[in-house]
Design an enzyme around this catalytic site. Structure first.
Site, PDB file in Angstrom:
ATOM      1  N   ASP A 242      -9.933   9.114  -3.524  1.00  0.00           N
ATOM      2  CA  ASP A 242     -10.497   8.033  -2.713  1.00  0.00           C
ATOM      3  C   ASP A 242     -11.201   8.606  -1.484  1.00  0.00           C
ATOM      4  O   ASP A 242     -10.588   9.311  -0.678  1.00  0.00           O
ATOM      5  CB  ASP A 242      -9.361   7.094  -2.275  1.00  0.00           C
TER       6      ASP A 242
ATOM      7  N   CYS B  99      -3.966   2.073  -3.190  1.00  0.00           N
ATOM      8  CA  CYS B  99      -4.581   3.071  -4.085  1.00  0.00           C
ATOM      9  C   CYS B  99      -5.003   2.409  -5.406  1.00  0.00           C
ATOM     10  O   CYS B  99      -4.170   1.878  -6.140  1.00  0.00           O
ATOM     11  CB  CYS B  99      -3.603   4.208  -4.352  1.00  0.00           C
TER      12      CYS B  99
ATOM     13  N   ARG C 207     -12.065   7.480   1.222  1.00  0.00           N
ATOM     14  CA  ARG C 207     -11.636   7.044   2.557  1.00  0.00           C
ATOM     15  C   ARG C 207     -10.464   7.869   3.088  1.00  0.00           C
ATOM     16  O   ARG C 207     -10.068   7.722   4.230  1.00  0.00           O
ATOM     17  CB  ARG C 207     -11.233   5.561   2.513  1.00  0.00           C
TER      18      ARG C 207
ATOM     19  N   CYS D 216      -5.513  11.853  -2.857  1.00  0.00           N
ATOM     20  CA  CYS D 216      -6.267  11.025  -3.797  1.00  0.00           C
ATOM     21  C   CYS D 216      -7.771  11.291  -3.634  1.00  0.00           C
ATOM     22  O   CYS D 216      -8.240  11.644  -2.555  1.00  0.00           O
ATOM     23  CB  CYS D 216      -5.975   9.549  -3.537  1.00  0.00           C
TER      24      CYS D 216
ATOM     25  N   HIS E  52      -1.862   7.045  -0.597  1.00  0.00           N
ATOM     26  CA  HIS E  52      -2.277   6.031   0.373  1.00  0.00           C
ATOM     27  C   HIS E  52      -1.965   4.645  -0.160  1.00  0.00           C
ATOM     28  O   HIS E  52      -1.927   4.427  -1.375  1.00  0.00           O
ATOM     29  CB  HIS E  52      -3.765   6.167   0.693  1.00  0.00           C
TER      30      HIS E  52
HETATM   31 CO    CO Z   1      -6.144   6.325  -4.324  1.00  0.00          CO
END
Ligand code: CO
Length: 205
Positions: A45, A102, A47, A43, A99
């Site tokens: 993202d 999400c 993190r 992803c 994750h």
């Molecule tokens: Co995500």
């Protein structure tokens, strides 16, 4: 007025100096040909960073990221990455890693619709609608979303396995393993969800 973000350049210099101090060979190694064993599809993202959480040297892992780690079979970007990783870099493992928590997965079942992002997330929305009865039996909304995060990963591994790129690699006898993992932002740990696929026969079982 220009904004040159000098503080980030300062941080970069500090980082590069620290890397060299800890490992004098680091950047010489980085400058050599990349020979990764893994392709990470994750992803966007920020993190969820492949190299950090696997504690890997960056040369070991080729990376593709998009919102909700979706394998769109008409996406020129992911298909190009996949082709380069399999045919040129000859990675042995392709890991789809989603994750928990999400935002993309949450968005896929939100009422608000109509942005470009919702087109991107369409396969996930369809999946949720198709299995609505299954999700409705899960009492807590957060568990429902976590379950969708997990099922999304399995779906993307299966979509990868269905691409002619992966199928051709298997048919010509190339060693190539597909994996489905999920990462917990709350504890920093990976979980192996599967499926594990390494041949056309396993895929078609
Ligand atoms: Co995500």
């Amino acid at each position: 007025m220009s904004q040159t973000l000098d503080h980030l350049f300062d941080r970069n210099v500090t980082w590069a100096n620290e890397k060299t101090r800890l490992d004098p060979d680091y950047f010489r190694r980085m400058a050599e040909q990349q020979t990764p064993d893994y392709l990470w599809i994750g992803c966007s993202d920020s993190r969820v960073t492949a190299i950090d959480l696997l504690s890997l040297d960056p040369v070991a892992c080729f990376v593709h990221r998009n919102i909700a780690n979706i394998v769109h079979t008409s996406d020129l970007n992911i298909l190009s990455v996949l082709e380069f990783a399999i045919d040129t870099l000859r990675v042995r493992h392709v890991i789809v890693c989603g994750h928990y928590g999400c935002g993309g997965v949450y968005r896929a079942i939100a009422v608000q619709r109509g942005a470009m992002l919702d087109h991107w997330l369409q396969p996930l929305t369809m999946l949720y609608r198709k299995h609505r009865a299954h999700f409705d039996r899960i009492p807590r909304p957060e568990d429902r979303l976590d379950r969708l995060c997990e099922i999304n990963i399995e779906m993307q591994v299966r979509r990868l396995a269905a691409t002619p790129l992966v199928e051709n690699a298997w048919r010509r006898g190339q060693e190539l393993y597909l994996h489905g993992w999920i990462y917990g932002i709350h504890d920093g740990l990976l979980r192996d969800l599967g499926p594990h696929l390494s041949s056309v026969e396993e895929r078609d079982q």
